[in-house]
Design a protein around this motif. Structure first.
Motif, mmCIF file in Angstrom:
data_model
loop_
_atom_site.group_PDB
_atom_site.id
_atom_site.type_symbol
_atom_site.label_atom_id
_atom_site.label_comp_id
_atom_site.label_asym_id
_atom_site.label_seq_id
_atom_site.Cartn_x
_atom_site.Cartn_y
_atom_site.Cartn_z
ATOM 1 N N ASN A 56 0.802 -1.219 0.000
ATOM 2 C CA ASN A 56 0.000 0.000 0.000
ATOM 3 C C ASN A 56 0.840 1.277 0.000
ATOM 4 O O ASN A 56 0.293 2.374 0.108
ATOM 5 C CB ASN A 56 -0.920 0.010 1.229
ATOM 6 N N LEU A 57 2.146 1.145 -0.119
ATOM 7 C CA LEU A 57 2.999 2.325 -0.111
ATOM 8 C C LEU A 57 2.840 3.118 -1.412
ATOM 9 O O LEU A 57 2.712 2.552 -2.490
ATOM 10 C CB LEU A 57 4.462 1.927 0.058
ATOM 11 N N THR A 58 2.861 4.435 -1.299
ATOM 12 C CA THR A 58 2.874 5.287 -2.489
ATOM 13 C C THR A 58 4.281 5.289 -3.073
ATOM 14 O O THR A 58 5.247 4.899 -2.400
ATOM 15 C CB THR A 58 2.479 6.726 -2.136
ATOM 16 N N PRO A 59 4.448 5.758 -4.315
ATOM 17 C CA PRO A 59 5.798 5.849 -4.874
ATOM 18 C C PRO A 59 6.741 6.681 -4.015
ATOM 19 O O PRO A 59 7.924 6.367 -3.902
ATOM 20 C CB PRO A 59 5.560 6.489 -6.243
ATOM 21 N N VAL A 60 6.241 7.745 -3.416
ATOM 22 C CA VAL A 60 7.092 8.592 -2.576
ATOM 23 C C VAL A 60 7.479 7.862 -1.298
ATOM 24 O O VAL A 60 8.623 7.945 -0.836
ATOM 25 C CB VAL A 60 6.385 9.927 -2.279
ATOM 26 N N GLN A 61 6.539 7.130 -0.704
ATOM 27 C CA GLN A 61 6.859 6.349 0.488
ATOM 28 C C GLN A 61 7.846 5.231 0.162
ATOM 29 O O GLN A 61 8.746 4.937 0.949
ATOM 30 C CB GLN A 61 5.584 5.762 1.080
ATOM 31 N N ARG A 62 7.679 4.601 -0.996
ATOM 32 C CA ARG A 62 8.593 3.528 -1.390
ATOM 33 C C ARG A 62 10.031 4.038 -1.458
ATOM 34 O O ARG A 62 10.966 3.331 -1.105
ATOM 35 C CB ARG A 62 8.205 2.975 -2.773
ATOM 36 N N ALA A 63 10.189 5.252 -1.944
ATOM 37 C CA ALA A 63 11.520 5.822 -2.129
ATOM 38 C C ALA A 63 12.020 6.534 -0.875
ATOM 39 O O ALA A 63 13.154 7.011 -0.869
ATOM 40 C CB ALA A 63 11.499 6.811 -3.289
ATOM 41 N N ASN A 64 11.194 6.578 0.194
ATOM 42 C CA ASN A 64 11.520 7.463 1.318
ATOM 43 C C ASN A 64 11.885 8.833 0.752
ATOM 44 O O ASN A 64 12.977 9.356 0.957
ATOM 45 C CB ASN A 64 12.645 6.894 2.170
ATOM 46 N N GLY A 65 10.932 9.390 0.023
ATOM 47 C CA GLY A 65 11.220 10.542 -0.805
ATOM 48 C C GLY A 65 10.495 11.815 -0.416
ATOM 49 O O GLY A 65 9.637 11.849 0.471
ATOM 50 N N VAL A 66 10.861 12.872 -1.118
ATOM 51 C CA VAL A 66 10.267 14.198 -0.990
ATOM 52 C C VAL A 66 10.184 14.786 -2.396
ATOM 53 O O VAL A 66 11.134 14.656 -3.178
ATOM 54 C CB VAL A 66 11.129 15.131 -0.115
ATOM 55 N N THR A 67 9.067 15.419 -2.722
ATOM 56 C CA THR A 67 8.930 16.065 -4.026
ATOM 57 C C THR A 67 8.395 17.483 -3.860
ATOM 58 O O THR A 67 7.617 17.754 -2.939
ATOM 59 C CB THR A 67 7.978 15.292 -4.964
ATOM 60 N N ALA A 68 8.817 18.360 -4.742
ATOM 61 C CA ALA A 68 8.279 19.725 -4.767
ATOM 62 C C ALA A 68 8.262 20.201 -6.210
ATOM 63 O O ALA A 68 9.290 20.176 -6.888
ATOM 64 C CB ALA A 68 9.131 20.664 -3.923
ATOM 65 N N THR A 69 7.091 20.606 -6.683
ATOM 66 C CA THR A 69 6.945 21.122 -8.040
ATOM 67 C C THR A 69 6.543 22.587 -7.968
ATOM 68 O O THR A 69 5.511 22.924 -7.395
ATOM 69 C CB THR A 69 5.893 20.334 -8.831
ATOM 70 N N CYS A 70 7.366 23.455 -8.540
ATOM 71 C CA CYS A 70 7.137 24.896 -8.514
ATOM 72 C C CYS A 70 6.859 25.383 -9.928
ATOM 73 O O CYS A 70 7.545 24.978 -10.876
ATOM 74 C CB CYS A 70 8.357 25.613 -7.938
ATOM 75 N N SER A 71 5.868 26.242 -10.071
ATOM 76 C CA SER A 71 5.419 26.694 -11.387
ATOM 77 C C SER A 71 5.664 28.189 -11.546
ATOM 78 O O SER A 71 5.493 28.967 -10.596
ATOM 79 C CB SER A 71 3.926 26.402 -11.566
ATOM 80 N N TYR A 72 6.033 28.578 -12.761
ATOM 81 C CA TYR A 72 6.353 29.976 -13.045
ATOM 82 C C TYR A 72 5.850 30.355 -14.437
ATOM 83 O O TYR A 72 5.668 29.503 -15.303
ATOM 84 C CB TYR A 72 7.867 30.217 -12.999
ATOM 85 N N ARG A 73 5.676 31.654 -14.621
ATOM 86 C CA ARG A 73 5.463 32.220 -15.954
ATOM 87 C C ARG A 73 6.616 33.168 -16.253
ATOM 88 O O ARG A 73 7.035 33.938 -15.396
ATOM 89 C CB ARG A 73 4.131 32.983 -16.016
ATOM 90 N N VAL A 74 7.106 33.074 -17.467
ATOM 91 C CA VAL A 74 8.136 33.996 -17.955
ATOM 92 C C VAL A 74 7.547 34.655 -19.189
ATOM 93 O O VAL A 74 7.533 34.074 -20.280
ATOM 94 C CB VAL A 74 9.442 33.270 -18.283
ATOM 95 N N GLY A 75 7.013 35.871 -19.014
ATOM 96 C CA GLY A 75 6.218 36.460 -20.072
ATOM 97 C C GLY A 75 4.993 35.588 -20.297
ATOM 98 O O GLY A 75 4.258 35.270 -19.374
ATOM 99 N N ALA A 76 4.804 35.150 -21.543
ATOM 100 C CA ALA A 76 3.677 34.265 -21.846
ATOM 101 C C ALA A 76 4.027 32.793 -21.681
ATOM 102 O O ALA A 76 3.155 31.932 -21.755
ATOM 103 C CB ALA A 76 3.202 34.520 -23.277
ATOM 104 N N ALA A 77 5.290 32.493 -21.465
ATOM 105 C CA ALA A 77 5.734 31.098 -21.340
ATOM 106 C C ALA A 77 5.436 30.566 -19.939
ATOM 107 O O ALA A 77 5.449 31.318 -18.958
ATOM 108 C CB ALA A 77 7.218 30.979 -21.638
ATOM 109 N N GLU A 78 5.191 29.282 -19.858
ATOM 110 C CA GLU A 78 4.923 28.614 -18.597
ATOM 111 C C GLU A 78 5.917 27.480 -18.406
ATOM 112 O O GLU A 78 6.291 26.806 -19.370
ATOM 113 C CB GLU A 78 3.497 28.055 -18.578
ATOM 114 N N LEU A 79 6.357 27.275 -17.162
ATOM 115 C CA LEU A 79 7.257 26.164 -16.891
ATOM 116 C C LEU A 79 7.068 25.659 -15.477
ATOM 117 O O LEU A 79 6.631 26.385 -14.587
ATOM 118 C CB LEU A 79 8.721 26.566 -17.092
#
Length: 224
Positions: A108-131
């Motif tokens: 029943n472990l999630t992928p993050v639990q399996r890896a003993n992991g941490v994730t962070a996704t940060c979003s930005y706009r540069v003008g009209a571009a997105e990343l």
């Protein structure tokens, strides 16, 4: 960001661990013998986890000190930098010491639990571009295993392409940029302070593959 990109954090937290992820965890496990670096900027996985934990699933600010304006200026990408969607994080509550469960397809472990992991996704706009800039750290296995489902989707990468990408990421030296699939994703293995491994990737539907790869390198250097 687009609906497709906006769902990245939730996809990572909720997706079941498929056979590819299980195989990659087994193949890319770290020996944990990393010597701590004197660099104060390099990620320490436990400190990263403690920084991310108060945010919850989503938060207004990125937990990592990326200087997006400096990175875009260095690659000559014009446009004002503004925040995108709130940061999406997963702190892997319930890290497991059970190696067998981490490799068990039916646990029943999630992928993050399996890896003993941490994730962070940060979003930005540069003008009209997105990343998006997604950072992964793990105490077990290669960190990008946690992101393979989303990388496959954003890079339009079939299983053979994704498998070759995962193999390369597990063996290359830190700070080398590796594009994958259609070039809308580029990843970098990071140096870390202490045990474990870390990597980041940049994803964008609106930047060119060359710009994405260059930004991945710039953000990696900001954490070194």
């Amino acid at each position: 960001m687009s609906r497709r990109q906006h769902s990245r954090g939730r996809v990572l937290a909720a997706c079941a661990a498929g056979a590819l992820a299980v195989t990659a965890i087994g193949a890319c496990s770290s020996d944990g013998d990393d010597v701590p670096s004197p660099s104060s900027k390099r990620l320490n996985i436990e400190k990263f986890r403690q920084t991310v934990r108060p945010i919850g699933e989503r938060g207004p600010r990125c937990p990592l000190p990326f200087d997006v304006a400096a990175a875009t200026a260095r690659i000559h990408l014009d446009g004002a930098v503004t925040p995108g969607d709130p940061a999406a994080v997963d702190v892997g509550e319930g890290w497991s010491d059970d190696e067998a469960a981490a490799r068990d397809l039916y646990s029943n472990l999630t992928p993050v639990q399996r890896a003993n992991g941490v994730t962070a996704t940060c979003s930005y706009r540069v003008g009209a571009a997105e990343l998006d800039v997604a950072t992964f750290a793990s105490r077990r296995g290669h960190p990008l295993v946690m992101g393979l489902p989303v990388i496959a989707r954003d890079a339009d990468a079939a299983s053979p392409v994704l498998g070759a990408f995962a193999d390369k990421m597990a063996t290359i030296a830190p700070q080398q940029v590796v594009p994958v699939g259609n070039g809308h994703v580029a990843a970098v293995r990071l140096n870390v302070n202490g045990p474990g491994e870390a990597a980041l990737y940049v994803s964008s539907e609106t930047l060119t593959p060359a710009q994405i790869a260059d930004l991945a390198g710039e953000f990696a250097h900001q954490l070194d």
